[in-house]
Design an enzyme around this catalytic site. Structure first.
Site, short mmCIF file in Angstrom:
data_model
loop_
_atom_site.label_atom_id
_atom_site.label_comp_id
_atom_site.label_asym_id
_atom_site.label_seq_id
_atom_site.Cartn_x
_atom_site.Cartn_y
_atom_site.Cartn_z
N THR A 180 -7.49 46.06 93.10
CA THR A 180 -6.87 45.36 94.24
C THR A 180 -6.95 43.90 93.88
O THR A 180 -7.72 43.53 93.00
CB THR A 180 -7.66 45.65 95.54
OG1 THR A 180 -7.23 46.89 96.09
CG2 THR A 180 -7.50 44.59 96.61
N ARG A 208 -1.42 56.84 103.75
CA ARG A 208 -2.83 56.40 103.78
C ARG A 208 -2.87 54.86 103.74
O ARG A 208 -2.22 54.21 102.94
CB ARG A 208 -3.59 56.96 102.59
CG ARG A 208 -5.07 56.54 102.53
CD ARG A 208 -5.29 55.32 101.66
NE ARG A 208 -6.71 54.95 101.54
CZ ARG A 208 -7.14 53.85 100.92
NH1 ARG A 208 -6.28 53.04 100.35
NH2 ARG A 208 -8.42 53.57 100.86
N VAL A 209 -3.67 54.28 104.61
CA VAL A 209 -3.84 52.84 104.63
C VAL A 209 -5.33 52.55 104.47
O VAL A 209 -6.16 53.19 105.11
CB VAL A 209 -3.32 52.25 105.97
CG1 VAL A 209 -3.69 50.79 106.10
CG2 VAL A 209 -1.80 52.42 106.06
N GLY A 210 -5.65 51.61 103.59
CA GLY A 210 -7.05 51.28 103.34
C GLY A 210 -7.50 50.06 104.14
O GLY A 210 -6.92 49.72 105.18
N ASP A 211 -8.54 49.42 103.64
CA ASP A 211 -9.10 48.26 104.33
C ASP A 211 -8.30 46.98 104.11
O ASP A 211 -8.37 46.05 104.92
CB ASP A 211 -10.54 48.01 103.85
CG ASP A 211 -10.59 47.73 102.35
OD1 ASP A 211 -9.91 48.45 101.59
OD2 ASP A 211 -11.29 46.79 101.94
N THR A 231 -12.88 44.23 98.03
CA THR A 231 -12.27 45.23 97.16
C THR A 231 -13.25 46.37 96.92
O THR A 231 -14.45 46.14 96.76
CB THR A 231 -11.84 44.65 95.80
OG1 THR A 231 -11.40 45.73 94.97
CG2 THR A 231 -12.96 43.90 95.09
N GLY A 232 -12.74 47.58 96.92
CA GLY A 232 -13.61 48.74 96.71
C GLY A 232 -13.12 49.92 97.51
O GLY A 232 -11.94 50.01 97.86
N GLY A 234 -12.02 51.65 100.19
CA GLY A 234 -11.51 51.13 101.45
C GLY A 234 -12.08 51.78 102.69
O GLY A 234 -12.36 51.12 103.69
N1 ASP Z 1 -9.82 48.61 98.97
C1 ASP Z 1 -8.61 49.16 98.41
C2 ASP Z 1 -8.22 50.38 99.19
O1 ASP Z 1 -9.08 51.17 99.56
C3 ASP Z 1 -8.73 49.54 96.99
C4 ASP Z 1 -9.44 48.58 96.10
O2 ASP Z 1 -10.00 47.60 96.51
O3 ASP Z 1 -9.39 48.82 94.91
O4 ASP Z 1 -7.04 50.59 99.39
#
Ligand code: ASP
Length: 311
Positions: A180, A208-211, A231-232, A234
């Protein structure tokens, strides 16, 4: 006038696992450097934190090595669906878009929503349409796809895995990769801003929606406290309301940026096996970029320096 500070990230995880002849380590460092220089140039000339955050993220979105814009991760069906958010610490204005399919630069779409729309979050077709009608550059979904992502998706489907970017050999969980992009800045006028942009996870369910597009989870900025981009994994970052929690620890518990971010990344997130990291700057120009993964693509620029790191 204050001194400026800019931090960027290009995803947390085990970055080394993603390097190969086509994606050498040196290339990642080169593009991270371009990103940090793009934002730094703006801040040096008294430009705003918002301008700098957008410019730094645009460089990473335009590079297929990073999981945002061109080169985004693919859904189970092989489609790019991107999320992004932006926040202005000066007045708490913010904007976000989720599950967009046709924008060249989603972070610019998030900024558009923040500055022009009466709304904070637009999703799907409505978000794509709003951005297109307001002059954002659009492309076909196919144009956003890099061949590398097709191979990654095939592997993920074969292994029945939902994947973030950057494979972690030592992680036996079903979600093995992170990636990300994001940026946070403090400009010479004392204003903070934060932005985050992502293609999400490989083999994710459509919709799907992340953070990353969620204000308070992936992104937060408040001139009273700090600016954060996460980042990580989500889902974990959403459950911890990560970015706002750091700001709240500072505002209500009087913690320093380092104390608040270390507590979040090394104590709170691990409680729910949340893997990842964040970049952050406080109102006084202190910065912290903690991560609980083997590495995180990141960079920092101040008046006197510009550095990028991988491990
Ligand atoms: N946080 C992002 C998500 O879950 C992915 C990422 O940070 O790599 O969509």
């Amino acid at each position: 006038m204050n001194d400026f500070v800019l931090c960027i990230h290009g995803g947390a995880g085990q970055p080394a696992s993603i390097f190969n002849d086509d994606r050498p380590r040196s290339k990642y460092l080169e593009v991270l450097k371009q990103s940090i220089e793009a934002g730094k140039k703006i801040l040096e000339k008294n430009g705003s934190a918002i301008e700098a955050v957008e410019a730094s993220i645009n460089v990473l979105e335009n590079c297929p090595l990073f999981n945002s814009g061109f080169g985004s991760a693919l859904t189970h069906e092989g489609i790019v669906e991107m999320d992004a958010s932006f926040m202005n610490g000066q007045d708490l204005s913010c904007g976000a878009i989720a599950s967009v399919k046709y924008l060249k630069n989603p972070i610019s779409g998030a900024r558009l929503v923040m500055e022009k729309s009466p709304h904070v979050l637009l999703v799907g077709d409505g978000a794509d349409q709003y951005c297109q009608e307001n002059g954002m550059i659009t492309v076909t979904n196919e144009e956003l796809i890099d061949d590398f992502r097709k191979v990654q998706l095939e592997e993920a489907i074969k292994n029945n895995r939902l994947q973030l970017d950057h494979h972690d050999e030592h992680d036996n969980s079903s979600e093995k990769k992170y990636g990300t992009v994001g940026a946070v800045a403090l400009d010479k006028h004392g204003n903070l801003a934060a932005g985050t942009s992502t293609g999400g996870m490989t083999n994710k369910h459509k919709g799907r929606v992340g953070d990353s597009p969620l204000i308070g989870a992936g992104t937060y900025a408040n001139n009273k406290t700090c600016a954060i981009s996460s980042t990580g994994h989500g889902e974990a970052f959403m459950r911890m309301v990560t970015a706002y929690d750091v700001s709240a620890q500072m505002e209500y518990a009087g913690k320093s940026l380092k104390e608040a971010t270390d507590f979040m990344v090394h104590q709170k997130l691990p409680e729910i096996e949340g893997k990842g990291g964040l970049i952050s700057i406080d109102k006084d120009g202190n910065f912290a970029m903690p991560f609980n993964t083997p590495g995180m693509f990141r960079g920092i620029a101040t008046k006197t320096s510009a550095e990028v790191f991988i491990e």
